[in-house]
Design a protein around this motif. Structure first.
Motif, PDB file in Angstrom:
ATOM      1  N   GLU A   1       3.016  -7.743  12.783  1.00  0.00           N
ATOM      2  CA  GLU A   1       4.115  -7.248  12.018  1.00  0.00           C
ATOM      3  C   GLU A   1       4.981  -7.378  12.244  1.00  0.00           C
ATOM      4  O   GLU A   1       6.164  -7.295  11.531  1.00  0.00           O
ATOM      5  CB  GLU A   1       3.258  -5.057  11.754  1.00  0.00           C
ATOM      6  CG  GLU A   1       2.552  -5.324  10.661  1.00  0.00           C
ATOM      7  CD  GLU A   1       1.584  -4.245  11.045  1.00  0.00           C
ATOM      8  OE1 GLU A   1       1.137  -3.362   9.716  1.00  0.00           O
ATOM      9  OE2 GLU A   1       1.687  -3.748  12.181  1.00  0.00           O
ATOM     10  N   ASN A   2       5.820  -7.685  13.610  1.00  0.00           N
ATOM     11  CA  ASN A   2       7.307  -7.445  14.302  1.00  0.00           C
ATOM     12  C   ASN A   2       7.087  -8.486  13.901  1.00  0.00           C
ATOM     13  O   ASN A   2       8.409  -9.410  15.255  1.00  0.00           O
ATOM     14  CB  ASN A   2       6.696  -7.294  15.987  1.00  0.00           C
ATOM     15  CG  ASN A   2       5.998  -5.973  16.183  1.00  0.00           C
ATOM     16  OD1 ASN A   2       7.257  -4.747  15.435  1.00  0.00           O
ATOM     17  ND2 ASN A   2       5.567  -5.758  17.005  1.00  0.00           N
ATOM     18  N   GLY A   3       6.278  -9.499  13.949  1.00  0.00           N
ATOM     19  CA  GLY A   3       7.974 -10.698  13.314  1.00  0.00           C
ATOM     20  C   GLY A   3       6.910 -12.109  14.079  1.00  0.00           C
ATOM     21  O   GLY A   3       7.751 -13.313  13.945  1.00  0.00           O
ATOM     22  N   ASP A   4       6.168 -12.111  14.902  1.00  0.00           N
ATOM     23  CA  ASP A   4       5.899 -12.850  15.384  1.00  0.00           C
ATOM     24  C   ASP A   4       4.722 -14.415  14.566  1.00  0.00           C
ATOM     25  O   ASP A   4       4.234 -13.918  14.144  1.00  0.00           O
ATOM     26  CB  ASP A   4       5.157 -12.604  16.805  1.00  0.00           C
ATOM     27  CG  ASP A   4       4.017 -13.423  17.875  1.00  0.00           C
ATOM     28  OD1 ASP A   4       4.125 -14.578  17.622  1.00  0.00           O
ATOM     29  OD2 ASP A   4       3.730 -13.003  19.109  1.00  0.00           O
ATOM     30  N   ARG A   5       5.734 -15.806  14.479  1.00  0.00           N
ATOM     31  CA  ARG A   5       4.625 -16.302  13.919  1.00  0.00           C
ATOM     32  C   ARG A   5       3.843 -16.888  14.550  1.00  0.00           C
ATOM     33  O   ARG A   5       3.400 -17.313  13.786  1.00  0.00           O
ATOM     34  CB  ARG A   5       6.169 -17.512  13.695  1.00  0.00           C
ATOM     35  CG  ARG A   5       7.742 -17.354  12.956  1.00  0.00           C
ATOM     36  CD  ARG A   5       8.652 -17.846  13.338  1.00  0.00           C
ATOM     37  NE  ARG A   5       8.351 -18.776  12.151  1.00  0.00           N
ATOM     38  CZ  ARG A   5       9.187 -18.756  10.865  1.00  0.00           C
ATOM     39  NH1 ARG A   5       9.843 -18.178  10.565  1.00  0.00           N
ATOM     40  NH2 ARG A   5       9.347 -19.824  10.327  1.00  0.00           N
ATOM     41  N   ASP A   6       3.752 -16.803  15.651  1.00  0.00           N
ATOM     42  CA  ASP A   6       2.112 -17.358  16.095  1.00  0.00           C
ATOM     43  C   ASP A   6       1.321 -16.386  15.805  1.00  0.00           C
ATOM     44  O   ASP A   6       0.092 -16.842  15.639  1.00  0.00           O
ATOM     45  CB  ASP A   6       2.641 -18.199  17.760  1.00  0.00           C
ATOM     46  CG  ASP A   6       3.512 -18.979  18.234  1.00  0.00           C
ATOM     47  OD1 ASP A   6       3.832 -20.266  16.879  1.00  0.00           O
ATOM     48  OD2 ASP A   6       3.563 -18.867  19.269  1.00  0.00           O
TER      49      ASP A   6
ATOM     50  N   ALA B   1      -3.027 -16.021  12.934  1.00  0.00           N
ATOM     51  CA  ALA B   1      -4.777 -15.623  12.056  1.00  0.00           C
ATOM     52  C   ALA B   1      -4.915 -16.083  10.316  1.00  0.00           C
ATOM     53  O   ALA B   1      -5.918 -16.111   9.909  1.00  0.00           O
ATOM     54  CB  ALA B   1      -3.910 -14.449  11.787  1.00  0.00           C
ATOM     55  N   ILE B   2      -3.879 -17.524  10.031  1.00  0.00           N
ATOM     56  CA  ILE B   2      -3.780 -17.529   8.909  1.00  0.00           C
ATOM     57  C   ILE B   2      -5.264 -18.642   9.299  1.00  0.00           C
ATOM     58  O   ILE B   2      -5.788 -18.988   8.607  1.00  0.00           O
ATOM     59  CB  ILE B   2      -2.334 -17.923   8.628  1.00  0.00           C
ATOM     60  CG1 ILE B   2      -1.537 -17.185   8.058  1.00  0.00           C
ATOM     61  CG2 ILE B   2      -3.374 -18.950   7.360  1.00  0.00           C
ATOM     62  CD1 ILE B   2      -0.036 -17.583   7.298  1.00  0.00           C
TER      63      ILE B   2
ATOM     64  N   GLU C   1      14.891 -18.970   9.577  1.00  0.00           N
ATOM     65  CA  GLU C   1      14.278 -17.736  10.286  1.00  0.00           C
ATOM     66  C   GLU C   1      13.913 -17.258   9.249  1.00  0.00           C
ATOM     67  O   GLU C   1      12.358 -16.522   9.348  1.00  0.00           O
ATOM     68  CB  GLU C   1      15.773 -16.912  10.338  1.00  0.00           C
ATOM     69  CG  GLU C   1      15.357 -16.249  11.359  1.00  0.00           C
ATOM     70  CD  GLU C   1      14.603 -16.259  12.297  1.00  0.00           C
ATOM     71  OE1 GLU C   1      14.586 -17.259  13.450  1.00  0.00           O
ATOM     72  OE2 GLU C   1      13.126 -15.883  13.266  1.00  0.00           O
ATOM     73  N   SER C   2      14.305 -16.599   7.873  1.00  0.00           N
ATOM     74  CA  SER C   2      13.243 -16.112   6.983  1.00  0.00           C
ATOM     75  C   SER C   2      12.668 -16.238   6.161  1.00  0.00           C
ATOM     76  O   SER C   2      12.270 -15.698   5.360  1.00  0.00           O
ATOM     77  CB  SER C   2      14.701 -15.502   6.082  1.00  0.00           C
ATOM     78  OG  SER C   2      15.797 -14.253   6.933  1.00  0.00           O
ATOM     79  N   ALA C   3      11.843 -17.700   6.578  1.00  0.00           N
ATOM     80  CA  ALA C   3      11.083 -18.431   5.751  1.00  0.00           C
ATOM     81  C   ALA C   3       9.879 -18.895   6.654  1.00  0.00           C
ATOM     82  O   ALA C   3       9.811 -19.476   7.885  1.00  0.00           O
ATOM     83  CB  ALA C   3      11.817 -19.707   4.746  1.00  0.00           C
ATOM     84  N   PHE C   4       9.152 -19.008   6.551  1.00  0.00           N
ATOM     85  CA  PHE C   4       6.903 -19.231   6.768  1.00  0.00           C
ATOM     86  C   PHE C   4       6.707 -20.472   5.690  1.00  0.00           C
ATOM     87  O   PHE C   4       6.486 -19.901   4.977  1.00  0.00           O
ATOM     88  CB  PHE C   4       7.009 -17.853   7.252  1.00  0.00           C
ATOM     89  CG  PHE C   4       5.108 -18.314   7.843  1.00  0.00           C
ATOM     90  CD1 PHE C   4       5.154 -18.733   8.946  1.00  0.00           C
ATOM     91  CD2 PHE C   4       4.509 -18.448   7.089  1.00  0.00           C
ATOM     92  CE1 PHE C   4       4.476 -18.831   9.682  1.00  0.00           C
ATOM     93  CE2 PHE C   4       2.726 -19.223   7.955  1.00  0.00           C
ATOM     94  CZ  PHE C   4       2.937 -19.123   8.866  1.00  0.00           C
ATOM     95  N   VAL C   5       6.885 -21.130   6.179  1.00  0.00           N
ATOM     96  CA  VAL C   5       6.020 -22.836   5.397  1.00  0.00           C
ATOM     97  C   VAL C   5       4.651 -22.676   6.045  1.00  0.00           C
ATOM     98  O   VAL C   5       4.546 -23.129   7.151  1.00  0.00           O
ATOM     99  CB  VAL C   5       6.775 -23.718   5.185  1.00  0.00           C
ATOM    100  CG1 VAL C   5       6.600 -24.908   4.705  1.00  0.00           C
ATOM    101  CG2 VAL C   5       8.511 -23.562   4.797  1.00  0.00           C
ATOM    102  N   ARG C   6       3.612 -23.444   5.175  1.00  0.00           N
ATOM    103  CA  ARG C   6       2.605 -23.212   5.342  1.00  0.00           C
ATOM    104  C   ARG C   6       1.848 -24.224   4.913  1.00  0.00           C
ATOM    105  O   ARG C   6       0.763 -23.705   3.348  1.00  0.00           O
ATOM    106  CB  ARG C   6       1.916 -22.081   6.181  1.00  0.00           C
ATOM    107  CG  ARG C   6       0.107 -21.878   6.602  1.00  0.00           C
ATOM    108  CD  ARG C   6      -0.315 -22.165   7.825  1.00  0.00           C
ATOM    109  NE  ARG C   6      -1.255 -22.292   8.030  1.00  0.00           N
ATOM    110  CZ  ARG C   6      -2.118 -21.737   9.196  1.00  0.00           C
ATOM    111  NH1 ARG C   6      -1.899 -21.938  10.100  1.00  0.00           N
ATOM    112  NH2 ARG C   6      -3.085 -22.491   9.367  1.00  0.00           N
TER     113      ARG C   6
END
Ligand SMILES: Nc1nc2c(ncn2[C@@H]2O[C@H](COP(=O)(O)OP(=O)(O)OP(=O)(O)O)[C@@H](O)[C@H]2O)c(=O)[nH]1
Ligand SMILES: [Mg+2]
Length: 352
Positions: free
Chosen positions: A33-38, A43-44, A136-141
């Motif tokens: 929730e605090n934006g930790d991408r790792d 979790a994914i 920064e505001s995107a997450f690609v998986r």
């Protein structure tokens, strides 16, 4: 084992072996929730596991999320399908950038991107979504969710929830429109976009009518250069064809738009059209009705999925019973229904 599956096993092993040092589900949820991408990425990875203990960890994380307590999330989930090569990844890159410019935070999940080709696709997708994944505001998986459970997209629903908890409010899910995976993605998303090539009927494009009927918006891509006249003609043909389609449950008129994902043309119009659909569904109730149906379908799928996982994790006596039943069915010595009933009885007896 495919390279992607091997990589997933390595990642899962790393997560499991860090058990003593890893955060509690509450801290893990807070980190996401605090934006930790790792924390989000790991979790994914759990959503892709076939082990009950991993799924229990995942469940605890999801339950610790604040977002899951709100009745309706403000995020929109958008599915994007179309035959290989139609330009889905290129489109998502352009579409994602438009959404970022409009102040959204964008997560991209891909379902089984390597199903139709042999490897290579992940790398290709990374370069195609280069502009987006650097933001920064995107997450690609580009997650290869080729589940050996038989479920096409098991875990993707949870991956969506995790992304939303991390503050992404536009979730784009890419799937190749040739197998069953588009039905699975339809069942995970609010709006479903079908990308088409200029020219050729739908049969030629390998798109089944059923998939066209699932779409909320048709997009003729590659409307550029010498393709232009053909793209426009194709768009108007689809517009005609749509008149013969049964009314869709969302109560909206399915539109046909043209884009050039490559030249980033017509993309803002698609974003506007999706926003308009979501507005309409929010006021006519379809948005929440559809989400509710999807949650119920997930419940159903997870019940089946967990039964399968339990089978793999079964005691040795249960495992040998399962082998025996499989043999009997394979040799036509027993009806599948009869064997399934014995299995189900065995399981019920084992339960307290
Ligand atoms: N001319 C033109 N080419 C495009 C456009 N969009 C994508 N392409 C090209 O089409 C090819 C396939 O694009 P992708 O974005 O990888 O297509 P995809 O649908 O994601 O393909 P898969 O993931 O393999 O199913 C690439 O060479 C792109 O550069 C477009 O709008 N116009
Ligand atoms: Mg692609």
């Amino acid at each position: 084992m495919k390279a992607s599956e091997a990589a997933r096993e390595v990642a899962l092993h790393r997560i499991r072996s860090a058990k003593s040092t890893r955060p509690s589900p509450e801290d893990w949820a807070a980190a996401i929730e605090n934006g930790d991408r790792d924390a989000l990425g790991q979790a994914i990875t759990l959503t892709e596991s076939n082990r009950l203990d991993d799924l229990q960890t995942l469940t605890a994380i999801l339950k610790a999320m604040k977002a899951s307590k709100s009745p309706r999330s403000a995020a929109n989930r958008i599915g994007i399908t179309g035959v290989p090569g139609v330009g889905k990844s290129t489109f998502i890159e352009a579409f994602g950038l438009v959404l970022l410019h409009r102040g959204h935070r964008v997560a991209v999940l891909a379902i089984d991107p390597s199903s139709s080709r042999s490897g290579g696709s992940l790398l290709g997708d990374k370069t195609r979504m280069d502009g987006l994944s650097k933001q920064e505001s995107a997450f690609v998986r580009p997650s290869p969710t080729s589940s050996n459970l038989g479920g096409v997209a098991r875990g993707t629903y949870e991956a969506i929830l995790l992304c939303e908890a991390a503050g992404y409010d536009r979730i784009l899910v890419e799937t190749v429109g040739v197998g069953q995976s588009e039905t699975a993605v339809r069942d995970l998303t609010d709006a479903f976009l079908l990308l088409m090539l200029p020219g050729g009927g739908d049969e030629l494009q390998g798109i089944k009518r059923g998939i066209m009927e699932m779409a909320d918006l048709l997009v003729v891509n590659k409307d550029d250069g010498s393709n232009r006249p053909l793209a426009r003609e194709t768009a108007s043909q689809y517009q005609q064809a749509l008149r013969l389609f049964p009314p869709n449950p969302g109560g909206h008129t399915v539109q046909v738009q043209s884009t050039s994902a490559l030249e980033k043309d017509g993309i803002g119009e698609v974003a506007d059209a999706v926003d308009a659909l979501v507005d309409q569904w929010s006021s006519n109730g379809w948005f929440e009705t559809q989400r509710q149906q999807q949650r119920l379908r997930q419940l159903d799928e997870h019940v089946h999925g967990l039964v399968r996982i339990a089978r793999w994790n079964a005691s040795s006596s249960a495992a040998s019973a399962w082998k025996r039943l499989q043999n009997e069915v394979a040799n036509n010595a027993r009806h599948p229904l009869d064997a399934a009933q014995e299995w189900s009885n065995l399981r019920t007896q084992q339960e307290p």
